[in-house]
Write an enzyme that holds these catalytic residues in place. Sequence first.
Site, mmCIF file in Angstrom:
data_model
loop_
_atom_site.group_PDB
_atom_site.id
_atom_site.type_symbol
_atom_site.label_atom_id
_atom_site.label_comp_id
_atom_site.label_asym_id
_atom_site.label_seq_id
_atom_site.Cartn_x
_atom_site.Cartn_y
_atom_site.Cartn_z
ATOM 1 N N HIS A 179 0.858 -1.204 0.000
ATOM 2 C CA HIS A 179 0.000 0.000 0.000
ATOM 3 C C HIS A 179 0.888 1.247 0.000
ATOM 4 C CE1 HIS A 179 -3.634 2.187 2.114
ATOM 5 N NE2 HIS A 179 -3.030 2.973 1.228
ATOM 6 N N HIS A 239 1.421 5.203 -2.248
ATOM 7 C CA HIS A 239 0.936 6.129 -3.281
ATOM 8 C C HIS A 239 2.154 6.813 -3.888
ATOM 9 C CE1 HIS A 239 -3.188 5.688 -1.657
ATOM 10 N NE2 HIS A 239 -2.567 5.609 -0.490
ATOM 11 N N HIS A 272 -10.984 1.361 2.765
ATOM 12 C CA HIS A 272 -10.643 2.355 3.793
ATOM 13 C C HIS A 272 -11.902 2.507 4.634
ATOM 14 C CE1 HIS A 272 -8.700 6.356 5.062
ATOM 15 N NE2 HIS A 272 -9.784 6.187 5.810
ATOM 16 N N ASP A 296 1.531 2.853 3.423
ATOM 17 C CA ASP A 296 0.611 3.948 3.060
ATOM 18 C C ASP A 296 1.404 5.233 2.797
ATOM 19 O OD1 ASP A 296 -1.676 5.243 2.359
ATOM 20 O OD2 ASP A 296 -2.490 5.426 4.385
#
Length: 452
Positions: free
Chosen positions: A60, A62, A177, A305
């Site tokens: 995970h 970005h 989420h 994340d």
Amino acid sequence: MLDLVVKNARLLLESGLIRGGIGVKDGKIGVIARDEHLPDANIIIDANSNILMPGLIDGHAHIHDPAMLDHEDFTTGTRAAAAGGITTVIDMPLTSQVDTPILVDEKISQGESIAIVDFSFYAGMINSDNVPAIPLLIDKGIAAFKAFTCEPYYANNGVILRALSEVSEQGGHLTVHAEDQGIIDEFAKDFQDEWDAPVSHALSRPFIAEQYAVKQMIDMAERTGGHLHIAHVTTADGVREIEKGKLRGVMVTTEVCPHHLLFNSDEMNRLGPKSKMNPPLRSKRDVSALWSALLRGIIDLAVTDHAPSPLQEKEVGREDIRKAWSGVDGLQMLLRILLSEGVNKGRITFEKLLRVASLNPAKLFGLYPRKGALLVGSDADFVVIDPALEETIGEEMMFSKCDWTLYDGMKVTGTPLMTFVRGVQVYGDNRMHVKPGHGQFQPMSGYSPIGV
Ligand SMILES: [Zn+2]
């Protein structure tokens, strides 16, 4: 003659640590043996008794959103990954949809032209229009789908039910989420003029918003049989709902982030707007519950994340925390935190580290046994770590496009020294060893059950 031998290592296998080394041929592990049985090779590296483990797979992160390339891109994100011992990154969209076969092809070619480590990515965000595309995306090798129960990409329960039914039939999993938007909206009203304190962000998103959403999602997974993955669990109550679901046989997995394992909400005013992320930092009690759940196998994955922003997008939140970007760095921190705060403090074992950071993500994303384990025939993706090396985290060591870190000034014990992707050293001596373009797309195929 092999291409590469790394000898004099402590190899981290599922069964524990053993002395020896590995030999690499054509990017794959060809031999795993004690030093005296290792064949000759063109390049021989002495690991100096350090630990050699499969490269981490960050499930995970970005790192490449075409609309937010001032935050990170495939080169800078995978550079930070390499420096953090991560050999495969699973990217997730921030704002630009990846929900058609054409968009998948575009993202593959963007990544293969400039990434340093291997990558795959999520499709999303799931909404009522793109649920029917799920089988087409699975055919393209994308079997991980992202949905929200809250803003900014709120999907109602009907959409999530349909998506879970779809993955139940087609394979893959739906990552949610899970924070309840209604609870967030209502509790935010309590903070009308008090947004100058960063901790208001955490207090306005209470733990029950997570617990309630997690409970509902698990109920839907149970009804549909679809594989539900709860993104970044943060609370003791959320963990308890997931544990109850697992105990009654629901196909539910979850993940935890290093910032939620390290910081608590009492530290937000000291840390400032950099400490804003969603879900927010929680209480000390929640932090303890997360470590316990990781140790007991209730939490399956450790992920970053990773979603930093340019510093000014954080600093605008000094007077009003609502204006600050939500998201922090993590790619260079995940392994360091798991070693320093986990293994070296006796909270988890090396075998558990291997499971949550390499093996389980490889299984969840259909990359096992090509990735995630030291096995003959697997890709030679590995990291050499010195578990006793002390280091003070500083912004000068960051490879991310956003050269700040929430962990600035922290002393850690245990650090990655060298990272290899498909037998090629990509990182070592605090620098990159390959040019952008080494990274390859990794299609997801199937799912192997995760053990505890
Ligand atoms: Zn995220």
